[in-house]
Enzyme design. Structure first.
Site, short mmCIF file in Angstrom:
data_model
loop_
_atom_site.label_atom_id
_atom_site.label_comp_id
_atom_site.label_asym_id
_atom_site.label_seq_id
_atom_site.Cartn_x
_atom_site.Cartn_y
_atom_site.Cartn_z
N TYR A 93 6.44 -6.43 5.89
CA TYR A 93 5.32 -5.65 5.34
C TYR A 93 5.58 -5.25 3.88
CZ TYR A 93 3.75 -4.90 10.19
OH TYR A 93 3.32 -5.07 11.48
N GLY A 94 4.57 -5.49 3.07
CA GLY A 94 4.69 -5.11 1.66
C GLY A 94 5.86 -5.76 0.98
#
Ligand code: SF4
Ligand code: SF4
Length: 383
Positions: free
Chosen positions: A86-87
């Protein structure tokens, strides 16, 4: 963003406790301070893990404001989920920062998309470092939608991590639980399954969930609002339209199913956190049922229900369910980069398909999804 076994079971297994362990087995994890909250906390037990967690957890995937995560802990929410991917790794760092001084109040999970043992080991070490902890409560094999993705090579990495106290429980996350149920049960090592459940998907995955439940495997629900984090709204007619009450109704709909130990709705701000919190203590009403039925119809051509009935049906070999899901990351969650990265990881021949070159689509979706429109949009957006 995903959890498993109690500290007592951890002890019973004869393993040494991580330094941050707390010593009250079976007791709900409670916040150090309880500031006024919009409702009451509700707890459930996560399968055979024995972990007691709030029925509403926190999916951190789209959160960038760490104060929202910190506030959720202080309000008493006890389950927090992130992933290495994520990210591009920034999400774990943000969660780690938010949990400083709060780590022992929460059940924390992360995930790895690694398909080799070496990569998985490296992912775990990075996750621990970024999250500022010496252990994960649950570490998921991430994005395992077909049995072969749970390979014999990687299972020992998760087993060793558990023995070493770096993780407490072994999980697997999937969008296709029916496809991997046999493999999960045959492996016999999984404590928790994280999977999709919402009012639009309905009961399609119930056969797998029943089998996991009967095996004592804890269930965590993701994608619980269908295409609707409140920040983006339900998309209709090409436009995002806010449906007041829709996200709250969607979360309450999921919470009616007690088979799930917790849920991981995405939250980006405190207002959304407060609204999700209410779902733990408010009943699901007839008006909400009607609201969701209307929303379901309005998103019918846009939202893939992940039934996988179209898998392998495209004569050109297009990866239909996966591609439409990646598009939903961009269209419904505001996660264009995540969607494009997933699309880029598809095999070359699947990325090369162009639906616009077909005079008509040979695949029909029984749930009314406009497959050629969704696919063409994804191919154009992510190319
Ligand atoms: S596009 Fe339709 S058939 Fe294909 S997985 Fe989604 S809901 Fe099922
Ligand atoms: S339009 Fe339909 S048949 Fe043609 S490539 Fe796309 S999914 Fe396959």
């Amino acid at each position: 963003m995903n959890s498993s076994d109690s500290r007592r079971r951890f002890l019973a297994a004869g393993l040494s406790l991580p330094a941050t362990a707390f010593s009250t087995p079976q007791a709900p994890i409670r916040p150090a301070s309880t500031s006024p909250s919009p409702g009451a906390l509700a707890y459930r037990t996560l399968g055979k893990t024995g972990l007691k967690v709030t029925s509403v957890g926190f999916g951190c995937m789209v959160t960038s404001d760490e104060s929202v995560v910190a506030r959720a802990v202080d309000m008493g929410i006890t389950y927090f989920d992130t992933a290495r991917v994520y990210g591009r790794g920034n999400n774990e760092r943000m969660v780690g920062s938010a949990l400083k001084g709060r780590r022992d109040k929460v059940v924390l999970s992360s995930k790895s998309t690694a398909r080799t043992a070496a990569e998985a080991k490296a992912h775990l070490e990075t996750s621990l470092k970024e999250l500022g902890t010496d252990h994960l409560d649950i570490w998921y094999m991430h994005f395992r939608d077909e049995p072969g993705a749970i390979s014999d090579e990687i299972i020992p990495v998760w087993e060793d991590a558990k023995k070493e106290g770096k993780i407490r429980f072994i999980g697997v996350s999937t969008h296709n639980p029916n496809a991997i149920a046999d493999r999960v049960l045959q492996v016999g090592k999984f404590d928790v399954v994280l999977s999709t459940y919402n009012f639009a998907i309905g009961s399609v995955n119930d056969p797998a969930y029943q089998r996991f439940d009967e095996a004592g495997i804890g269930l965590v629900a993701m994608k619980v609002m269908a295409p609707a984090s409140r920040a983006f709204g339900f998309k209709t007619g090409g436009e995002h339209s806010n449906r007041p009450g829709g996200p709250l109704a969607a979360l309450k709909w999921v919470l009616r199913n007690k088979r799930f130990g917790t849920t991981i709705p995405s939250m980006t701000d405190t207002e959304q956190l407060q609204e999700n919190f209410r779902a733990m203590s408010e009943p699901f009403g007839a008006q909400e049922e009607k609201l969701l039925a209307g929303i379901n119809e309005s998103i019918r051509p846009l939202y893939c229900r992940m039934c996988y009935q179209c898998s392998g049906q495209c004569p050109q070999g297009a990866a239909i369910p996966d591609t439409i899901r990646f598009l939903s990351y961009a269209d419904f969650y505001g996660q264009f980069t995540l969607g494009r990265e997933h699309f880029a990881a598809l095999p070359d021949e699947k990325r090369a398909v162009r639906c616009g070159e077909c005079a008509s689509c040979a695949v029909k979706c029984p749930n009314g999804v406009n497959i050629p429109e969704r696919m063409a949009r994804a191919q154009e957006l992510f190319a």
